[in-house]
Write a protein that holds these residues in place. Structure first.
Motif, PDB file in Angstrom:
ATOM      1  N   ILE A  31       0.841  -1.207   0.000  1.00 23.74           N
ATOM      2  CA  ILE A  31       0.000   0.000   0.000  1.00 23.74           C
ATOM      3  C   ILE A  31       0.873   1.252   0.000  1.00 23.74           C
ATOM      4  O   ILE A  31       0.533   2.245  -0.640  1.00 23.74           O
ATOM      5  CB  ILE A  31      -1.015  -0.015   1.177  1.00 23.74           C
ATOM      6  N   ASP A  34       2.047   1.735  -3.531  1.00 19.61           N
ATOM      7  CA  ASP A  34       0.967   2.252  -4.362  1.00 19.61           C
ATOM      8  C   ASP A  34       0.758   3.752  -4.140  1.00 19.61           C
ATOM      9  O   ASP A  34       0.530   4.500  -5.096  1.00 19.61           O
ATOM     10  CB  ASP A  34      -0.335   1.506  -4.073  1.00 19.61           C
ATOM     11  N   ILE A  35       0.828   4.176  -2.886  1.00 20.60           N
ATOM     12  CA  ILE A  35       0.652   5.604  -2.579  1.00 20.60           C
ATOM     13  C   ILE A  35       1.769   6.419  -3.230  1.00 20.60           C
ATOM     14  O   ILE A  35       1.534   7.484  -3.798  1.00 20.60           O
ATOM     15  CB  ILE A  35       0.650   5.834  -1.052  1.00 20.60           C
ATOM     16  N   THR A  38       1.126   6.737  -6.864  1.00 22.27           N
ATOM     17  CA  THR A  38       0.040   7.683  -7.096  1.00 22.27           C
ATOM     18  C   THR A  38       0.546   9.114  -6.993  1.00 22.27           C
ATOM     19  O   THR A  38       0.165   9.973  -7.789  1.00 22.27           O
ATOM     20  CB  THR A  38      -1.098   7.455  -6.082  1.00 22.27           C
ATOM     21  N   GLU A  43      -1.624  12.406  -9.809  1.00 22.35           N
ATOM     22  CA  GLU A  43      -3.072  12.214  -9.847  1.00 22.35           C
ATOM     23  C   GLU A  43      -3.748  13.388  -9.134  1.00 22.35           C
ATOM     24  O   GLU A  43      -3.100  14.185  -8.472  1.00 22.35           O
ATOM     25  CB  GLU A  43      -3.441  10.902  -9.137  1.00 22.35           C
ATOM     26  N   VAL A  47      -8.143  11.833  -5.472  1.00 20.99           N
ATOM     27  CA  VAL A  47      -7.771  10.421  -5.639  1.00 20.99           C
ATOM     28  C   VAL A  47      -6.671  10.066  -4.647  1.00 20.99           C
ATOM     29  O   VAL A  47      -6.708   9.015  -4.004  1.00 20.99           O
ATOM     30  CB  VAL A  47      -7.303  10.148  -7.087  1.00 20.99           C
ATOM     31  N   PHE A  48      -5.708  10.959  -4.514  1.00 21.03           N
ATOM     32  CA  PHE A  48      -4.595  10.707  -3.598  1.00 21.03           C
ATOM     33  C   PHE A  48      -5.084  10.624  -2.155  1.00 21.03           C
ATOM     34  O   PHE A  48      -4.692   9.723  -1.415  1.00 21.03           O
ATOM     35  CB  PHE A  48      -3.534  11.810  -3.726  1.00 21.03           C
ATOM     36  N   LYS A  50      -8.033   9.856  -1.048  1.00 21.73           N
ATOM     37  CA  LYS A  50      -8.832   8.648  -0.842  1.00 21.73           C
ATOM     38  C   LYS A  50      -7.932   7.441  -0.616  1.00 21.73           C
ATOM     39  O   LYS A  50      -8.149   6.636   0.298  1.00 21.73           O
ATOM     40  CB  LYS A  50      -9.743   8.421  -2.051  1.00 21.73           C
ATOM     41  N   SER A  51      -6.895   7.305  -1.441  1.00 17.04           N
ATOM     42  CA  SER A  51      -5.975   6.182  -1.269  1.00 17.04           C
ATOM     43  C   SER A  51      -5.131   6.337  -0.004  1.00 17.04           C
ATOM     44  O   SER A  51      -4.781   5.347   0.642  1.00 17.04           O
ATOM     45  CB  SER A  51      -5.075   6.026  -2.490  1.00 17.04           C
ATOM     46  N   ASP A  53      -6.217   7.648   2.830  1.00 10.31           N
ATOM     47  CA  ASP A  53      -7.068   7.218   3.943  1.00 10.31           C
ATOM     48  C   ASP A  53      -7.073   5.698   4.072  1.00 10.31           C
ATOM     49  O   ASP A  53      -7.018   5.155   5.181  1.00 10.31           O
ATOM     50  CB  ASP A  53      -8.497   7.728   3.755  1.00 10.31           C
ATOM     51  N   ALA A  54      -7.122   5.010   2.940  1.00 11.87           N
ATOM     52  CA  ALA A  54      -7.085   3.543   2.973  1.00 11.87           C
ATOM     53  C   ALA A  54      -5.749   3.053   3.521  1.00 11.87           C
ATOM     54  O   ALA A  54      -5.702   2.106   4.325  1.00 11.87           O
ATOM     55  CB  ALA A  54      -7.318   2.992   1.570  1.00 11.87           C
ATOM     56  N   ALA A  55      -4.668   3.718   3.130  1.00  4.87           N
ATOM     57  CA  ALA A  55      -3.339   3.330   3.608  1.00  4.87           C
ATOM     58  C   ALA A  55      -3.208   3.573   5.112  1.00  4.87           C
ATOM     59  O   ALA A  55      -2.657   2.733   5.834  1.00  4.87           O
ATOM     60  CB  ALA A  55      -2.270   4.116   2.858  1.00  4.87           C
TER      61      ALA A  55
END
Length: 86
Positions: A31, A34-35, A38, A43, A47-48, A50-51, A53-55
């Motif tokens: 993750i 991936d961040i 991104t 991006e 989008v950044f 959102k990703s 927050d998931a990370a």
């Protein structure tokens, strides 16, 4: 190899925990990668975020489970947060 019954059980438990921790650490590493990708792709900020927050969620859960230290988790989150595009 262990000879006592309790030592054999401990060895089995350690192996299960090692595999579980390994999968969680791999998930954290992926993750983070991936961040960073991104952020390098430039991006949109939404989008950044959102990703990100998931990370943060994945990293915090791994610290809560004791796979990584809580300060290590905080450091990783901080370094990822600094990558937010303007």
């Amino acid at each position: 190899m262990a000879n006592h019954k309790s030592a054999l059980k401990r060895a089995r438990q350690d192996e299960v925990r090692r595999l579980r921790n390994k999968s969680i650490k791999t998930r954290v590493k992926n993750i983070i990668k991936d961040i960073r990708e991104t952020a390098n792709k430039n991006e949109s900020k939404e989008v950044f975020l959102k990703s990100l927050d998931a990370a943060k969620s994945i990293i915090d859960k791994s610290a809560k489970k004791g796979v990584i230290h809580k300060r290590t988790a905080a450091r990783k989150i901080s370094r990822l947060s600094k990558l937010i595009p303007s």
